[in-house]
Design a protein around this motif. Structure first.
Motif, PDB file in Angstrom:
ATOM      1  N   GLY A  19     -32.782  46.429  -6.203  1.00  0.00           N
ATOM      2  CA  GLY A  19     -32.420  47.820  -6.521  1.00  0.00           C
ATOM      3  C   GLY A  19     -31.004  47.945  -7.049  1.00  0.00           C
ATOM      4  N   GLN A  20     -30.528  46.854  -7.675  1.00  0.00           N
ATOM      5  CA  GLN A  20     -29.179  46.831  -8.252  1.00  0.00           C
ATOM      6  C   GLN A  20     -28.129  47.212  -7.180  1.00  0.00           C
ATOM      7  N   ALA A  60     -22.002  43.681  -0.072  1.00  0.00           N
ATOM      8  CA  ALA A  60     -22.790  44.202  -1.210  1.00  0.00           C
ATOM      9  C   ALA A  60     -22.230  43.680  -2.528  1.00  0.00           C
ATOM     10  N   PHE A  61     -20.910  43.653  -2.657  1.00  0.00           N
ATOM     11  CA  PHE A  61     -20.290  43.155  -3.884  1.00  0.00           C
ATOM     12  C   PHE A  61     -20.578  41.661  -4.047  1.00  0.00           C
ATOM     13  N   PHE A  62     -20.518  40.928  -2.937  1.00  0.00           N
ATOM     14  CA  PHE A  62     -20.807  39.496  -3.028  1.00  0.00           C
ATOM     15  C   PHE A  62     -22.269  39.283  -3.445  1.00  0.00           C
ATOM     16  N   LEU A  63     -23.181  39.991  -2.786  1.00  0.00           N
ATOM     17  CA  LEU A  63     -24.605  39.781  -3.062  1.00  0.00           C
ATOM     18  C   LEU A  63     -24.966  40.208  -4.481  1.00  0.00           C
ATOM     19  N   SER A  64     -24.205  41.122  -5.059  1.00  0.00           N
ATOM     20  CA  SER A  64     -24.440  41.509  -6.447  1.00  0.00           C
ATOM     21  C   SER A  64     -24.368  40.266  -7.348  1.00  0.00           C
ATOM     22  N   LYS A  71     -20.565  40.224 -11.082  1.00  0.00           N
ATOM     23  CA  LYS A  71     -19.799  39.482 -10.065  1.00  0.00           C
ATOM     24  C   LYS A  71     -18.702  40.396  -9.502  1.00  0.00           C
ATOM     25  N   LEU A  72     -19.120  41.363  -8.720  1.00  0.00           N
ATOM     26  CA  LEU A  72     -18.213  42.421  -8.260  1.00  0.00           C
ATOM     27  C   LEU A  72     -17.221  41.931  -7.217  1.00  0.00           C
ATOM     28  N   HIS A  76     -13.179  42.338  -7.697  1.00  0.00           N
ATOM     29  CA  HIS A  76     -12.373  43.186  -6.814  1.00  0.00           C
ATOM     30  C   HIS A  76     -11.490  42.403  -5.846  1.00  0.00           C
ATOM     31  N   TYR A  77     -11.979  41.229  -5.414  1.00  0.00           N
ATOM     32  CA  TYR A  77     -11.260  40.513  -4.351  1.00  0.00           C
ATOM     33  C   TYR A  77     -10.852  39.098  -4.741  1.00  0.00           C
TER      34      TYR A  77
END
Ligand code: HEM
Length: 142
Positions: A19-20, A60-64, A71-72, A76-77
C-alpha cells in the motif's frame, strides 16, 4: 505478465502490495501498538523509547526502500545497516520472535492477503536473524 501480477520482490511489487507509504505507515503504527500491549513483547518494548512515534516513522521509511520503493530512510537519516543499528541492544531469541510476532499480527489485523503476510514475514526473518546474531555475539564478548 501484467504489472499487477508481478511476484513479490520483483521491482517495487512488495512496496505496491504493502500500500505504498500510507500502507507501510499504517502497518508500522499497528506494529508498535501491538508491541506496546502484547505481554510476550514486554522485553522488546522495554528496549524502545517511551514515545514510539519516531520509531514507527523510521521503520516505515526503512521498509519503503527495503520493499523496493523510495529510499526514504536514507534520504532522511542517512545510510543504515540493520544488524549494526541494533548491535547495542540486549536482543535474544524471545525478543526477536516477539518482533516477528508483532509484525505478523499487524499484517493480520490490517487484512493483508495471507500469501503477502507469509512472504513478508519470511523475508523479515532474515534481518531479524542477523540482528539476533550480532546482539548475541556482542553480549557473549562483552
Ligand atoms: C529482531 C529483533 C529486533 C529488535 C529487538 C529491534 C529493536 C529495535 C529498537 C529497540 C530500536 C530503537 C528504536 C528507537 O530508538 O527509536 C529499533 C530501531 C529500528 N529498527 Fe529494530 N529491532 C529488531 C528487528 C528489526 C528488523 C528486522 C528491522 C527491519 C528489517 C528493524 C528496523 C529498525 C529500524 C529502521 C530502526 C530505526 C533505527 C534508527 O534510526 O535508530 N528492526 N529496533
Amino acid at each position: 505478465m501484467t504489472a499487477d501480477k508481478r511476484e513479490y520482490g520483483d521491482g517495487d511489487a512488495t512496496y505496491q502490495a504493502a500500500g505504498q507509504l500510507p500502507g507501510l505507515t499504517q502497518l508500522c503504527d499497528r506494529f508498535y501498538q501491538i508491541m506496546d500491549t502484547l505481554p510476550e513483547a514486554a522485553s522488546l518494548r522495554a528496549m524502545h523509547p517511551a514515545d514510539l512515534t519516531e520509531s514507527s516513522r523510521k521503520l516505515a521509511f526503512f521498509l519503503s526502500g527495503w520493499t523496493g520503493g523510495p529510499k526514504l530512510y536514507r534520504e532522511h537519516y542517512g545510510p543504515i545497516s540493520i544488524p549494526q543499528a541494533h548491535a547495542h541492544l540486549p536482543a535474544d531469541l524471545h525478543s526477536t520472535r516477539a518482533w516477528l510476532t508483532c509484525m505478523d499480527q499487524a499484517l493480520q489485523q490490517l487484512d493483508y492477503p495471507n500469501d503477502f503476510r507469509e512472504y513478508l514475514i519470511r523475508e523479515l526473518s532474515r534481518p531479524a536473524q542477523r540482528v539476533l546474531q550480532v546482539c548475541q555475539h556482542r553480549m557473549a564478548n562483552s
